[in-house]
Write a protein that holds these residues in place. Sequence first.
Motif, PDB file in Angstrom:
ATOM      1  N   ALA A  42      43.395  59.771  60.293  1.00 60.24           N
ATOM      2  CA  ALA A  42      44.732  59.331  60.931  1.00 60.24           C
ATOM      3  C   ALA A  42      44.749  59.494  62.743  1.00 60.24           C
ATOM      4  CB  ALA A  42      45.841  60.298  60.592  1.00 60.24           C
ATOM      5  N   SER A  43      43.624  60.195  63.014  1.00 61.63           N
ATOM      6  CA  SER A  43      43.749  60.450  64.510  1.00 61.63           C
ATOM      7  C   SER A  43      42.348  59.602  65.036  1.00 61.63           C
ATOM      8  CB  SER A  43      43.305  61.826  64.970  1.00 61.63           C
ATOM      9  OG  SER A  43      42.842  61.928  66.218  1.00 61.63           O
ATOM     10  N   SER A  44      42.954  58.454  65.762  1.00 62.89           N
ATOM     11  CA  SER A  44      41.787  57.485  66.264  1.00 62.89           C
ATOM     12  C   SER A  44      41.011  58.294  67.088  1.00 62.89           C
ATOM     13  CB  SER A  44      42.389  56.428  66.888  1.00 62.89           C
ATOM     14  OG  SER A  44      43.365  56.664  67.886  1.00 62.89           O
ATOM     15  N   LEU A  45      41.438  59.308  67.723  1.00 64.79           N
ATOM     16  CA  LEU A  45      40.462  59.934  68.871  1.00 64.79           C
ATOM     17  C   LEU A  45      39.577  60.763  68.315  1.00 64.79           C
ATOM     18  CD1 LEU A  45      39.807  60.724  71.715  1.00 64.79           C
ATOM     19  CD2 LEU A  45      41.429  62.506  71.781  1.00 64.79           C
ATOM     20  N   LEU A  46      39.976  61.674  67.200  1.00 65.44           N
ATOM     21  CA  LEU A  46      38.973  62.288  66.464  1.00 65.44           C
ATOM     22  C   LEU A  46      37.992  61.488  65.786  1.00 65.44           C
ATOM     23  CD1 LEU A  46      38.133  65.247  65.574  1.00 65.44           C
ATOM     24  CD2 LEU A  46      40.069  65.106  63.924  1.00 65.44           C
ATOM     25  N   ASN A  47      38.577  60.464  65.153  1.00 65.41           N
ATOM     26  CA  ASN A  47      37.494  59.562  64.569  1.00 65.41           C
ATOM     27  C   ASN A  47      36.463  59.025  65.432  1.00 65.41           C
ATOM     28  OD1 ASN A  47      36.586  57.343  62.825  1.00 65.41           O
ATOM     29  ND2 ASN A  47      38.324  57.774  61.560  1.00 65.41           N
ATOM     30  N   LEU A  48      36.731  58.518  66.564  1.00 66.58           N
ATOM     31  CA  LEU A  48      35.908  58.370  67.664  1.00 66.58           C
ATOM     32  C   LEU A  48      34.837  59.226  68.024  1.00 66.58           C
ATOM     33  CD1 LEU A  48      34.823  55.879  69.191  1.00 66.58           C
ATOM     34  CD2 LEU A  48      36.616  56.593  71.125  1.00 66.58           C
ATOM     35  N   LEU A  49      35.382  60.242  68.262  1.00 66.85           N
ATOM     36  CA  LEU A  49      34.706  61.405  68.775  1.00 66.85           C
ATOM     37  C   LEU A  49      33.428  61.880  67.584  1.00 66.85           C
ATOM     38  CD1 LEU A  49      37.344  63.941  70.503  1.00 66.85           C
ATOM     39  CD2 LEU A  49      35.461  62.365  71.670  1.00 66.85           C
ATOM     40  N   LEU A  50      33.841  61.907  66.275  1.00 69.32           N
ATOM     41  CA  LEU A  50      33.051  62.128  65.289  1.00 69.32           C
ATOM     42  C   LEU A  50      31.975  61.115  65.179  1.00 69.32           C
ATOM     43  CD1 LEU A  50      35.302  63.439  62.383  1.00 69.32           C
ATOM     44  CD2 LEU A  50      33.528  64.910  63.635  1.00 69.32           C
ATOM     45  N   ARG A  51      32.326  59.977  65.526  1.00 65.79           N
ATOM     46  CA  ARG A  51      31.313  58.749  65.344  1.00 65.79           C
ATOM     47  C   ARG A  51      30.353  58.728  66.406  1.00 65.79           C
ATOM     48  NH1 ARG A  51      33.401  54.155  62.125  1.00 65.79           N
ATOM     49  NH2 ARG A  51      35.327  54.714  61.106  1.00 65.79           N
TER      50      ARG A  51
END
Length: 197
Positions: A65-74
């Motif tokens: 759900a969190s695009s920022l968290l998703n991007l940071l993990l990627r």
Amino acid sequence: MFFDPLLYGFVFLGLFTPGPNVIMLTASGARFGFLRTLPHLFGVVVGVGITAGVTAMGVGAAVQASSLLNLLLRLGAGGFILWMAWGLWQASSKPRKAADPDDKPLSFFGAVLFQWINPKVWAVAFAASAGYGAGQEAWFEAARLATAFSSLNLMVCLFWTAAGSLLTALLAAPTAWKVFLRIMAVLLAVTTLLIFR
């Protein structure tokens, strides 16, 4: 139902197919041997189980759900994978028996922590949680997924590490060894493309 054959089949296929863990364990088995790779292997098994468990507790949904968290993990995963690939590319061209004794495989804790940014594990865990839930309480679902992922991943990791260690006999010549390490480095680097697709 705690044991669901469909869940186990899905998880097995998701973890057995080549990804960062499979490539890193195969290369580590070839570079350092089966026994020296065991801490890395057990770190992967524990880390994958933890990731699957917290996904079932709802963390996977929060990451999605969190695009920022998703991007940071990627970005974290991509950076770590490229760093590992560079290490393989630069590794000694000498076969395992003649390699630098100070060179060592990924540690248990390093392997556990890598699973927190490994997008393949998150994707398989999220899909398993969403598609094969038993409709039970969160703690039950977490234990169920953690058990499925860790038990199956143990077999997967043992297979790929053993395969890598057996390859050493075929890679006795320095040229063959260097080609193998370069191929593994490129394959590992290519897995970053899967992260950003």
